[in-house]
Design an enzyme around this catalytic site. Structure first.
Site, mmCIF file in Angstrom:
data_model
loop_
_atom_site.group_PDB
_atom_site.id
_atom_site.type_symbol
_atom_site.label_atom_id
_atom_site.label_comp_id
_atom_site.label_asym_id
_atom_site.label_seq_id
_atom_site.Cartn_x
_atom_site.Cartn_y
_atom_site.Cartn_z
ATOM 1 N N LYS A 1 40.401 -141.629 -47.657
ATOM 2 C CA LYS A 1 39.006 -142.054 -47.635
ATOM 3 C C LYS A 1 38.301 -141.433 -48.832
ATOM 4 O O LYS A 1 38.344 -140.211 -49.012
ATOM 5 C CB LYS A 1 38.336 -141.630 -46.336
ATOM 6 C CG LYS A 1 36.887 -142.066 -46.210
ATOM 7 C CD LYS A 1 36.391 -141.769 -44.804
ATOM 8 C CE LYS A 1 34.977 -142.201 -44.586
ATOM 9 N NZ LYS A 1 34.551 -141.996 -43.186
ATOM 10 N N LYS B 1 34.851 -140.629 -50.745
ATOM 11 C CA LYS B 1 33.401 -140.529 -50.697
ATOM 12 C C LYS B 1 32.841 -140.809 -52.087
ATOM 13 O O LYS B 1 33.244 -140.155 -53.067
ATOM 14 C CB LYS B 1 32.974 -139.126 -50.240
ATOM 15 C CG LYS B 1 33.356 -138.805 -48.799
ATOM 16 C CD LYS B 1 32.528 -139.595 -47.801
ATOM 17 C CE LYS B 1 32.742 -139.104 -46.381
ATOM 18 N NZ LYS B 1 31.905 -139.821 -45.399
ATOM 19 N N ASP C 1 33.778 -145.035 -48.931
ATOM 20 C CA ASP C 1 32.597 -144.750 -48.107
ATOM 21 C C ASP C 1 31.436 -144.265 -48.973
ATOM 22 O O ASP C 1 31.380 -143.101 -49.348
ATOM 23 C CB ASP C 1 32.939 -143.684 -47.058
ATOM 24 C CG ASP C 1 31.792 -143.431 -46.091
ATOM 25 O OD1 ASP C 1 30.775 -144.163 -46.157
ATOM 26 O OD2 ASP C 1 31.907 -142.521 -45.259
ATOM 27 N N GLU D 1 33.097 -148.870 -46.125
ATOM 28 C CA GLU D 1 32.379 -148.343 -44.962
ATOM 29 C C GLU D 1 30.901 -148.116 -45.272
ATOM 30 O O GLU D 1 30.556 -147.376 -46.189
ATOM 31 C CB GLU D 1 33.033 -147.027 -44.520
ATOM 32 C CG GLU D 1 32.426 -146.437 -43.263
ATOM 33 C CD GLU D 1 33.096 -145.154 -42.839
ATOM 34 O OE1 GLU D 1 32.563 -144.466 -41.955
ATOM 35 O OE2 GLU D 1 34.174 -144.819 -43.401
ATOM 36 N N ASP E 1 29.015 -148.058 -39.828
ATOM 37 C CA ASP E 1 29.070 -146.682 -39.333
ATOM 38 C C ASP E 1 27.679 -146.281 -38.859
ATOM 39 O O ASP E 1 27.372 -146.325 -37.677
ATOM 40 C CB ASP E 1 29.586 -145.743 -40.413
ATOM 41 C CG ASP E 1 29.690 -144.294 -39.929
ATOM 42 O OD1 ASP E 1 29.411 -144.037 -38.738
ATOM 43 O OD2 ASP E 1 30.038 -143.418 -40.730
ATOM 44 N N LYS F 1 32.200 -143.425 -33.281
ATOM 45 C CA LYS F 1 32.169 -141.959 -33.266
ATOM 46 C C LYS F 1 31.558 -141.521 -31.940
ATOM 47 O O LYS F 1 30.477 -141.979 -31.556
ATOM 48 C CB LYS F 1 31.343 -141.412 -34.432
ATOM 49 C CG LYS F 1 31.964 -141.644 -35.797
ATOM 50 C CD LYS F 1 31.064 -141.112 -36.908
ATOM 51 C CE LYS F 1 31.706 -141.307 -38.277
ATOM 52 N NZ LYS F 1 30.795 -140.908 -39.384
ATOM 53 N N ASP G 1 39.895 -142.039 -38.819
ATOM 54 C CA ASP G 1 39.370 -141.039 -39.748
ATOM 55 C C ASP G 1 38.971 -139.807 -38.948
ATOM 56 O O ASP G 1 37.801 -139.614 -38.612
ATOM 57 C CB ASP G 1 38.175 -141.618 -40.511
ATOM 58 C CG ASP G 1 37.538 -140.620 -41.464
ATOM 59 O OD1 ASP G 1 38.244 -139.682 -41.893
ATOM 60 O OD2 ASP G 1 36.339 -140.775 -41.769
#
Length: 329
Positions: free
Chosen positions: A148, A150, A175, A201, A224, A246, A296
């Site tokens: 992933k 960032k 993301d 994302e 998200d 989440k 994740d």
């Protein structure tokens, strides 16, 4: 039924800083809940997230406000009426799941009619940094199954390309943490496709994602920050292809299961995510991960020291916690 209830804040220093477009984290601050009955104790953890107006003090206050009902035997279903979805309810809900497993002598997976948890591939995060540092971090992850990345608005093309060149084999999630504009989402589609990115994302701010309605991306887009509970799915289905679940957003495993069911009914894919947390947050999330296309859950891997008995990690794969850690007997 009379129960005991204890709630406290715990701080887990990180082994290295965790950078995203919104800032830098060096400590994972969590709320730990223990609920006891008949000499048995169930544990749960929540991570209050400032992005959603949460704090450690606020979460502890919310738990304290519900103390009487919880001690008197409130069920997980009752919690939805007593506490709003969020980190505080997550800690209580997961503690009740754990307590139910211990008092019944059945693991959570047994109670759900599902097989025991096994090894789970997880994304490993390359934090936001200068591109050279991101490339170095990616080279160390060249053999993991999923990375992933960032990113922010400063130079996403270089950030993404540098990581992909350093790690050509893994699947990749990008993301931006709500930092892009819709024009940037459109402009970067060919690059994402060229570099074989598997998922984008939450590129847009949650309050400004209507531009995604009807958009046909070259790479699937996951909600998200826009996705919290099962009731959100109707509004998400026109904009996104995947929902990132989440437990700190859904208010626990109970809400996460409901969101996973609603997403599947709407034809949306499922991703499981977490905040930077200890393995006590990750253990219940593994149940959602078992039905997810993307996982994740590398939060504990950023800690200098996790809770004893937590998940083990090897080359991008999590091994479930030791028996009795959470949800098992």
């Amino acid at each position: 039924m009379l129960r005991t209830l204890a709630a406290q804040s715990d701080a887990f220093p990180l082994a290295r800083p965790f950078r995203i477009s919104r800032g830098v984290k060096t400590v994972a601050d969590v709320v730990t809940v223990e609920i006891g009955h008949d000499g048995l104790t169930g544990r749960g953890e929540g991570v209050p997230y400032p992005r959603y107006g949460e704090s450690i003090a606020g979460a502890l206050a919310a738990i304290e406000a519900a103390r009487g009902a919880i001690a008197a035997g409130a069920t997980r279903e009752d919690l939805a009426e007593i506490m709003p979805a969020g980190a505080a309810r997550n800690a209580v809900d997961c503690a009740l799941w754990d307590l139910e497993a211990k008092t019944s002598g059945q693991s959570v997976t047994d109670r759900l009619g599902r097989p025991p948890l096994g090894a789970t591939p997880t994304a490993i995060t390359v934090g936001l940094d200068d591109p050279a540092a991101m490339g170095a971090a990616a080279r160390a992850l060249a053999r993991v199954p999923l990375i992933k990345i960032k990113v922010d608005r400063s130079d996403p093309e270089t950030q993404i390309r540098t990581v992909r060149n350093a790690a050509p084999a893994p699947r990749v999630i990008v993301d931006p943490n709500e930092s892009w504009t819709f024009a940037e989402v459109e402009r970067l589609q060919p690059l994402l496709a060229e570099l074989r990115i598997d998922l984008l994302e939450q590129p847009l701010p949650a309050d400004d994602d209507d531009a995604l309605a009807g958009f046909a991306p070259l790479v699937p887009i996951a909600a998200d920050e826009s996705a919290h509970v099962a009731g959100d799915v109707g509004a998400l289905a026109e904009k996104y292809q995947v929902v990132n679940i989440k437990l700190d957003k859904t208010g626990g495993l109970t809400g996460a299961l409901a969101l996973a069911d609603a997403a599947a009914a709407a034809g949306l894919g499922v991703m499981t995510g977490s905040m930077i947390s200890s393995s006590l947050s990750i253990a219940p999330a593994l149940i959602i991960a078992a039905r997810s296309a993307f996982v994740d859950l590398d939060g504990p891997l950023w800690l200098a020291n996790d809770r004893p008995g937590g998940v083990e990690h090897g080359t991008g794969v999590l091994t479930p916690p030791a028996r009795g850690f959470w949800g098992t007997v």
